[in-house]
Design a protein around this motif. Structure first.
Motif, PDB file in Angstrom:
ATOM      1  N   TYR A  39      -5.736   0.471  -3.369  1.00  0.00           N
ATOM      2  CA  TYR A  39      -5.703   0.687  -2.388  1.00  0.00           C
ATOM      3  C   TYR A  39      -6.654   1.973  -1.410  1.00  0.00           C
ATOM      4  O   TYR A  39      -6.774   2.213  -0.706  1.00  0.00           O
ATOM      5  N   PHE A  95      -9.112  -2.234   9.092  1.00  0.00           N
ATOM      6  CA  PHE A  95      -8.058  -3.957   8.525  1.00  0.00           C
ATOM      7  C   PHE A  95      -7.374  -3.068   9.132  1.00  0.00           C
ATOM      8  O   PHE A  95      -5.932  -3.677   9.388  1.00  0.00           O
ATOM      9  N   ARG A 142       0.320  -1.176   0.432  1.00  0.00           N
ATOM     10  CA  ARG A 142       0.351   0.227   0.155  1.00  0.00           C
ATOM     11  C   ARG A 142       0.826   1.054   0.198  1.00  0.00           C
ATOM     12  O   ARG A 142       0.439   2.148  -0.732  1.00  0.00           O
ATOM     13  N   LYS A 155     -18.082  -2.845   1.062  1.00  0.00           N
ATOM     14  CA  LYS A 155     -17.444  -3.332   2.496  1.00  0.00           C
ATOM     15  C   LYS A 155     -16.977  -4.999   1.919  1.00  0.00           C
ATOM     16  O   LYS A 155     -16.007  -5.099   1.619  1.00  0.00           O
ATOM     17  N   GLU A 181     -11.510  -0.984   4.839  1.00  0.00           N
ATOM     18  CA  GLU A 181      -9.967  -1.184   4.876  1.00  0.00           C
ATOM     19  C   GLU A 181      -8.943  -0.678   6.019  1.00  0.00           C
ATOM     20  O   GLU A 181      -8.522  -1.053   6.361  1.00  0.00           O
ATOM     21  N   GLU A 182      -9.875   1.309   6.271  1.00  0.00           N
ATOM     22  CA  GLU A 182      -9.319   1.130   7.825  1.00  0.00           C
ATOM     23  C   GLU A 182      -9.262   0.467   9.218  1.00  0.00           C
ATOM     24  O   GLU A 182      -8.355   0.515   9.568  1.00  0.00           O
ATOM     25  N   ALA A 194     -16.338   0.458   1.539  1.00  0.00           N
ATOM     26  CA  ALA A 194     -15.364  -0.096   1.581  1.00  0.00           C
ATOM     27  C   ALA A 194     -14.190   1.128   1.911  1.00  0.00           C
ATOM     28  O   ALA A 194     -13.097   0.575   2.805  1.00  0.00           O
ATOM     29  N   GLU A 239     -10.775  -8.104  -2.491  1.00  0.00           N
ATOM     30  CA  GLU A 239      -9.578  -7.450  -2.828  1.00  0.00           C
ATOM     31  C   GLU A 239      -8.713  -7.459  -1.985  1.00  0.00           C
ATOM     32  O   GLU A 239      -6.917  -7.940  -2.446  1.00  0.00           O
ATOM     33  N   LEU A 240      -9.208  -6.812  -0.396  1.00  0.00           N
ATOM     34  CA  LEU A 240      -7.937  -7.595   0.555  1.00  0.00           C
ATOM     35  C   LEU A 240      -7.413  -9.029   0.792  1.00  0.00           C
ATOM     36  O   LEU A 240      -5.630  -8.749   1.180  1.00  0.00           O
ATOM     37  N   ILE A 300     -14.317  -4.381  -1.280  1.00  0.00           N
ATOM     38  CA  ILE A 300     -12.604  -4.432  -0.304  1.00  0.00           C
ATOM     39  C   ILE A 300     -11.963  -6.143   0.497  1.00  0.00           C
ATOM     40  O   ILE A 300     -11.238  -6.108   0.197  1.00  0.00           O
ATOM     41  N   TYR A 301     -13.352  -6.646   0.839  1.00  0.00           N
ATOM     42  CA  TYR A 301     -12.771  -7.330   2.195  1.00  0.00           C
ATOM     43  C   TYR A 301     -12.016  -8.512   1.054  1.00  0.00           C
ATOM     44  O   TYR A 301     -10.440  -8.841   0.891  1.00  0.00           O
TER      45      TYR A 301
END
Length: 423
Positions: free
Chosen positions: A44, A227, A36, A386, A224-225, A220, A392-393, A389-390
């Motif tokens: 990201y 995470f 990132r 959410k 991500e925050e 998202a 993708e991460l 992005i879950y």
């Protein structure tokens, strides 16, 4: 809005594998944090940027009267240029904000499908959106040429207004758009197609359809925050479990318990397969094979293989909190010879599907097959942001453990080169 439950330790043999050490968790987290920071992929940053929102809003405001007459939106793109958008619209098309606009995808060079998709399409009430990172993808460029020729879209400025292009900054397609004075929206070059749904690739069409696009990004961004604040450790644990057991469980099944997730499954299959099927830094072939299933339909076509076939699969269940869906119900009717089915009478179809999912999951777990469960409380823009992005991460984390580049696709490029040679 989303809850994540893992059952990897249901099998005593796997218990020690489902609880990685803090050192292992920290190691994977450091890999992703460095990715990132170094901007290895621009996805990201997408949840925290407003470029897509501003560019889309600017176009909508400048073309307000023109858009009032649009009844058809045709997306010309393939893979990451279309799958994410199609997935979101399939899931959320029930929302009252969704405008009465037909959404059609031209993504296949099948001549039968092309003619079927364009049946009854007229230029006057249609907007053609061409999506390609470069514009040189053969499928997309060929379909673009076809619709431009069929509808004479370059003949006049008025005809050109029915075209919008979405592409990389300064790509061949961007240069073409500027020369022809066609509306164009751009995305950063370091955002791969399959990771691009939260850019203008997805945000622009979704706004045209009436969705609250800022809520996608907000959802998202919140996940991500969390995470990167180490508040979603289940994602790291799952990534480590899947990567470290890749030789034993090399097939990953997404079992979605709603037909609305059919296109989401396709998006997941591309994201997972194209990102993780690679040569690692040692030249070894690695990867995990994705399969998308829909419950309860695929209980009757695939469950047998899962439960009594080779023990080489993990299963992720996705379900919806169906407490709000009390209708329709199964009538309280009894027919001679069919009395064995009466036990579900006067039950809502929602409850039936929910219990089918639980029964399937428990059946699979009893065979010692690793499972996890994602439950969505409400289908809305924020929850979909959410969920996107879950995955993708998660993909990035597994790719980081594999020591691969999750964002290129050299195997696909080889096929493109071979096609050119054949011509």
């Amino acid at each position: 809005m989303l809850s994540f439950n893992q059952y990897f330790d249901k099998n005593p043999e796997l218990k020690h594998l489902s609880h990685p050490s803090k050192k292992a968790l920290d190691s994977v987290f450091d890999i992703i944090s460095l990715e990132r920071k170094n901007q290895k992929s621009g996805y990201y940053e997408l949840p925290f940027e407003d470029k897509a929102l501003k560019d889309s809003q600017k176009y909508i405001q400048e073309n307000e009267k023109f858009l009032e007459n649009i009844k058809n939106i045709l997306i010309i793109g393939i893979g990451g240029s279309s799958l994410g958008l199609k997935a979101i619209d399939s899931i959320l098309s029930h929302l009252p904000s969704r405008k009465n606009i037909s959404l059609t995808f031209l993504e296949h060079t099948d001549p039968i499908e092309i003619q079927k998709s364009l049946l009854n399409i007229q230029t006057s009430d249609s907007l053609f959106i061409i999506i390609s990172k470069s514009g040189t993808t053969i499928e997309t460029s060929s379909l673009m040429k076809y619709v431009i020729n069929k509808y004479h879209l370059l003949d006049t400025p008025q005809k050109k207004s029915h075209l919008v292009l979405i592409t990389d900054e300064d790509s061949p397609l961007h240069l073409f758009a500027k020369e022809q004075e066609i509306s164009v929206l751009t995305i950063a070059k370091n955002i791969g197609g399959r990771f691009s749904v939260l850019s203008s690739v997805g945000i622009f069409p979704l706004m045209l359809l009436g969705y609250n696009a800022s809520e996608f990004l907000k959802g998202a961004a919140e996940f991500e925050e969390r995470f990167f604040e180490r508040k979603e450790e289940h994602l790291l644990k799952k990534a480590i479990f899947l990567a470290k057991n890749r030789d034993r469980f090399h097939i990953n099944i997404l079992f979605s318990y709603s037909s609305a997730f059919k296109d989401f499954n396709f998006w997941y299959v591309q994201l997972w397969g194209e990102s993780l099927g690679k040569l690692d830094i040692y030249g070894k072939k690695v990867g995990l094979t994705p399969i998308g299933l829909i419950g309860s339909i695929d209980q009757h076509s695939f469950l047998q293989l899962i439960t009594q076939g080779l023990m080489d699969k993990t299963v992720t269940f996705i379900s919806i909190n169906r407490a709000k869906y009390i209708e329709p119900k199964i009538p309280n009717l009894s027919f001679k010879y069919l009395e064995s089915t009466d036990f579900v009478n006067n039950t809502s179809f929602s409850k039936l599907l929910n219990l089918q999912q639980i029964a399937t999951m428990e059946t699979i777990q009893n065979e010692g097959i690793p499972t996890d469960h994602i439950e969505i409380d409400e289908l809305c823009e924020k929850s979909l942001g959410k969920l996107i992005i879950y995955f993708e991460l998660l993909t990035s984390c597994v790719g980081g453990i594999f020591n691969i580049n999750s964002y290129d696709q050299p195997g696909v490029e080889f096929g493109k080169i071979r096609l050119r040679e054949m011509f």
